[in-house]
Design an enzyme around this catalytic site. Structure first.
Site, PDB file in Angstrom:
ATOM      1  N   HIS I  20       0.841  -1.199   0.000  1.00 40.13           N
ATOM      2  CA  HIS I  20       0.000   0.000   0.000  1.00 40.13           C
ATOM      3  C   HIS I  20       0.884   1.260   0.000  1.00 40.13           C
ATOM      4  O   HIS I  20       1.823   1.372   0.771  1.00 40.13           O
ATOM      5  CB  HIS I  20      -0.904  -0.013   1.247  1.00 40.13           C
ATOM      6  CG  HIS I  20      -1.938   1.078   1.233  1.00 40.13           C
ATOM      7  ND1 HIS I  20      -2.527   1.565   2.387  1.00 40.13           N
ATOM      8  CD2 HIS I  20      -2.480   1.776   0.200  1.00 40.13           C
ATOM      9  CE1 HIS I  20      -3.401   2.527   2.062  1.00 40.13           C
ATOM     10  NE2 HIS I  20      -3.392   2.680   0.738  1.00 40.13           N
ATOM     11  N   ASP I  28       9.032   8.848 -19.890  1.00 42.21           N
ATOM     12  CA  ASP I  28       9.458   8.923 -21.294  1.00 42.21           C
ATOM     13  C   ASP I  28      10.961   8.685 -21.379  1.00 42.21           C
ATOM     14  O   ASP I  28      11.645   8.576 -20.358  1.00 42.21           O
ATOM     15  CB  ASP I  28       9.068  10.295 -21.883  1.00 42.21           C
ATOM     16  CG  ASP I  28       9.794  11.469 -21.199  1.00 42.21           C
ATOM     17  OD1 ASP I  28      11.030  11.366 -20.977  1.00 42.21           O
ATOM     18  OD2 ASP I  28       9.120  12.460 -20.863  1.00 42.21           O
ATOM     19  N   HIS I  98       7.533  20.032 -12.500  1.00 44.45           N
ATOM     20  CA  HIS I  98       8.376  18.938 -13.035  1.00 44.45           C
ATOM     21  C   HIS I  98       9.617  18.738 -12.149  1.00 44.45           C
ATOM     22  O   HIS I  98      10.007  17.606 -11.872  1.00 44.45           O
ATOM     23  CB  HIS I  98       8.798  19.268 -14.480  1.00 44.45           C
ATOM     24  CG  HIS I  98       9.622  18.184 -15.130  1.00 44.45           C
ATOM     25  ND1 HIS I  98       9.195  16.870 -15.216  1.00 44.45           N
ATOM     26  CD2 HIS I  98      10.858  18.213 -15.686  1.00 44.45           C
ATOM     27  CE1 HIS I  98      10.124  16.146 -15.827  1.00 44.45           C
ATOM     28  NE2 HIS I  98      11.138  16.912 -16.111  1.00 44.45           N
ATOM     29  N   TYR I 121       6.956  15.834 -21.055  1.00 39.00           N
ATOM     30  CA  TYR I 121       6.377  15.632 -19.712  1.00 39.00           C
ATOM     31  C   TYR I 121       5.510  14.373 -19.632  1.00 39.00           C
ATOM     32  O   TYR I 121       4.541  14.305 -18.870  1.00 39.00           O
ATOM     33  CB  TYR I 121       5.597  16.880 -19.269  1.00 39.00           C
ATOM     34  CG  TYR I 121       6.456  18.117 -19.239  1.00 39.00           C
ATOM     35  CD1 TYR I 121       6.366  19.075 -20.256  1.00 39.00           C
ATOM     36  CD2 TYR I 121       7.411  18.288 -18.250  1.00 39.00           C
ATOM     37  CE1 TYR I 121       7.203  20.194 -20.252  1.00 39.00           C
ATOM     38  CE2 TYR I 121       8.242  19.404 -18.244  1.00 39.00           C
ATOM     39  CZ  TYR I 121       8.139  20.358 -19.242  1.00 39.00           C
ATOM     40  OH  TYR I 121       8.964  21.443 -19.232  1.00 39.00           O
ATOM     41  N   SER I 122       5.886  13.376 -20.389  1.00 39.19           N
ATOM     42  CA  SER I 122       5.095  12.126 -20.397  1.00 39.19           C
ATOM     43  C   SER I 122       5.595  11.191 -19.318  1.00 39.19           C
ATOM     44  O   SER I 122       6.098  10.085 -19.588  1.00 39.19           O
ATOM     45  CB  SER I 122       5.182  11.474 -21.784  1.00 39.19           C
ATOM     46  OG  SER I 122       4.666  12.330 -22.763  1.00 39.19           O
ATOM     47  N   ASN I 123       5.487  11.650 -18.078  1.00 39.28           N
ATOM     48  CA  ASN I 123       5.957  10.866 -16.932  1.00 39.28           C
ATOM     49  C   ASN I 123       4.857  10.819 -15.879  1.00 39.28           C
ATOM     50  O   ASN I 123       4.218  11.837 -15.606  1.00 39.28           O
ATOM     51  CB  ASN I 123       7.206  11.529 -16.333  1.00 39.28           C
ATOM     52  CG  ASN I 123       8.217  11.917 -17.399  1.00 39.28           C
ATOM     53  OD1 ASN I 123       8.730  11.060 -18.113  1.00 39.28           O
ATOM     54  ND2 ASN I 123       8.467  13.227 -17.567  1.00 39.28           N
TER      55      ASN I 123
END
Lengths: 132, 132, 132, 132, 132, 132, 132, 132, 132, 132
Positions: I20, I28, I98, I121-123
């Site tokens: 948990h 990316d 970011h 910013y594909s994280n």
């Protein structure tokens, strides 16, 4: 702490790993242990701790159905021979040449437990039994 | 084989590494050894091998200029206390609280040698001397 | 610190591990040591430390029942040959071809101790004895 | 084989790694080397090999712009002190308390080279120079 | 820093380890190096650094008594062939099939030193000599 | 074989790992690389391979948005300074004290690529860009 | 970041290591990869990523002179078979029994690249070429 | 085989290592175990094996003088709470916030034993006693 | 073979370890992953495999109660932003700078799963839930 | 956390690695597992957890096309025999001598999963199928 039994961390693990017919070799301090073998070195100085005291502790922990001894122990170290037989009175006993004993130990021991024993041919292979 | 002295492979190495004021902790089987510490586990079952027999072997091998004991040993285990003092009669002795003893051991032991001793506060830090 | 004897940490451990008929190879700095072998490299520059000084220290530490030399040492390096024989006067001596010596060393050495010796065929296999 | 210079495999590598102001500590056999430090143990028995012989070999291999000594060497081991100064006559010399020396060594040595030297305060930190 | 010679940390160590008749393989960037082999990869891009520049540095460091080349180099890369012979003019030369060369390298190289060379059959096995 | 680009196995992997603002340090052979850092040692002898040849290969492989140089290079090694600027004409340039440069490199380099360069202050930190 | 080509860190390194006739196996997610083999597991779920997408990336990176396929692919997975042939139109093609394919892969692959492909016999061994 | 008691090899070793006041954490399958912690994962599927069955086995093996529970168990999982209290009726009990429980476990557990338990707050820290 | 779900060996293990509030970062190919972090590199070339395809597979395997995104994604990559929100419609969403995102990822990710995604910013940090 | 299925981290990884015809051995606590084999020790005490409960979980996770049993189970442990057959009703079954079973397991198991089962011959080799 553990309530009872073997408290040596390495031997405790080895004992828990033992399956039917798995073997460990308990030896005197002069025994040539092959490089790379799993060794639990309990020896401190020549003569201490004694083989028989270590064997007593192992017998309480493990089901042993057979032991292997070097023939030479019968004549060269009768006192030790009798003490070992007495300790494992309910196990089968095989006798082999010391040279053969070393080969068997090398190929089949999960581990060597080295004691401080400093009397001739004081080495024994313990072969594990199973209670089901 | 070695002619004499300590034949335990781990302790033989540790002894050879010891420099001036380096320390090892020799302890009973109930001592909480920190994770990650170098441990030589000589213990077999509770009570065997005894602390004093291991200390005797170490005294023959190493120059010890100081030992550290937990204060509590004086009252809680006088017999052990006297035996240790007798063994290291030519070394300085520091007494600290057991809680403090554990901290000193943790930060300054090159290794812990665990015995089977099962009597209270049977732990001693050996601090190495130098003969030049 | 250790009171006396070998203080090199690696050799101290190897000596403590030695059982009956276990072997170590003490060699000059030009000896081709197989990859993967356990090596204690004491060499500093060609010629230092000398083989005989290292052998003296080992003889004090270990029971040696037999040594093995390359035949070629007899003619090619008589001075070294005599010094070695004198040092191990109470041990058996085997002579084999240098090519054979390399094979024996490769299959039976627990470790190689490399010295700075830079004289021909200055290599010796020490085979351990036992005093019980 | 190498044509000349240091033939010890560990020291050869360390020497090749040394950059400007990188340091190694060359010490006597009683020096307390911190756990986890990179150690090249050249020691065999107390007194052999000597510190000065090892330093000679290192001086041929490495550009040394500065050495650090424990102050105590001046009075407690003048003979060694003079020998070291003579060897590194073209290097700067710093003197610090032995206790401080141990701290500097611990934080800044790429490696410790342990010799068999057994005379007081026979420890020196070599700080690398650069020839461009 | 090192005063002179090879300053690559890996090659410095390998050179110090080399005993009589020990071998290293110096190869072009297309050579199929077996998995698990010790590799010092000096290559940066195809063609740089050149084999001959690496060989020059090695010749200054090591006593080379023999080199082994692939036969095919004689016709397929005469320029490289002559350059190598010129460099090791005082060493014996063996010629074997390229397929055989790969086998010899695989079983006898202590290490492979990979260069950026990108011309055919630009591989050479250096066999170490001894100066005593 | 790879069709083109960097063929050094270590650098190929490091380049593939590089994310935005990740850094590598490309240095001369005298640069003090911290213990434990990831090092690709391309150096062979002092002066070979040159820094600029390694940088050319890296510039073809990696998107570099910024470089960091030691201020001292401007006066102490103008030729190198200009060559580097010319090579990374499309990248930002930061100048810091050499002592500061070493700290930045130590905390932020994924790896050090050591060349044989032997001219003053020939060290550059490459900071990776991203093309999306 | 890398300007272009394969950005997977493991494959980037493997590609840089490849020498002439070195091999890698690119397989579907059901392929039994031997224990101990070097594996780059790109698989996510059954069917993704597809074998052909991975092969396209590898073809851009590596010079491939020959591929090996399991015979069974011709009938059991013609669509995949044609796609692979089209992709490696300039490489030789060997067909072997699937059982033989597994043996060849096991003895000669530097690495296995596992994809998510979940169609029959979608496995190919890529054998590296050289451009000099 | 072992005659009786814990036969799990990892737990057997951990039990033998336990000194006075050493701790282990036995937890449900949802407990966030810190990275790097020693974990014995006995879990198979959610709900199996149950926490209470594992605790029973541990109670037979170890002297437990104190247990620590998360306060939230009292209301959120009373059944489990009572079962645990019943099992360790002769041990002291500390209650802390679950967030605090996680911190205590993280800094003081020699190991985490993960069960399949899938009921809320089913985690307990066992603190070892000593019988001398 | 596994009947269904994630078949990547590394991710399968990480998923089974998740407790948990444990977290993984899926990023990316330009994301700067800290040295020493656990990385599953699924990337092949820039743009493949896509982030969203990997996230779909993870959502089927794991209970995710919260995701964390970099604020900048809202404006700089709205398409990706919407796709992610749609996929994790039943999870809470936190937005951070970011730079802050990178810090959170660094201290709390059990692992980084690197995709081939090459859009800004594909994280996303996935925080695990529990179903009891 | 994982939504469902096997949550043991080691078994989750092994399951994901399984390819067509790959095998794992699920055994009772007395089975002699060869040294060096990959072992997932789920055993706690003799008799717990049972073999059949572990097999149920594995059957949900893995496609099993064949199982191998020791002949002796038919007479010596009929209850277990029937339970296993019922569980894997859609898989082929091979019967071999127990001694042969141990050999097959040793050469072909990717891993051993040890349970607490303590009834005779309760060992089964699961051979993986593929669904394409």
């Amino acid at each position: 702490m553990k309530r009872s039994g073997i408290i040596n961390r390495e031997i405790a693990r080895i004992a828990a790993e033992m399956g039917h017919m798995d073997r460990i070799t308990v030896c005197d301090c002069g025994f040539p242990i092959p490089d790379g073998a799993k060794v639990v070195d309990l020896s401190i100085i020549k003569g201490f701790p004694r083989l028989i005291d270590v064997l007593k502790a192992l017998r309480e922990e493990l089901i042993i159905e057979k032991i292997i001894l070097a023939k030479e122990i019968v004549d060269k170290n009768p006192e030790m021979h009798n003490a070992i037989l007495k300790l494992f009175s309910d196990a089968a006993v095989d006798y082999v040449e010391h040279s053969e004993f070393k080969k068997i130990a090398a190929v089949s021991s999960k581990a060597y437990i080295r004691t401080g024993e400093a009397t001739p041919y004081s080495n024994v292979i313990l072969s594990s039994g199973v209670d089901f």
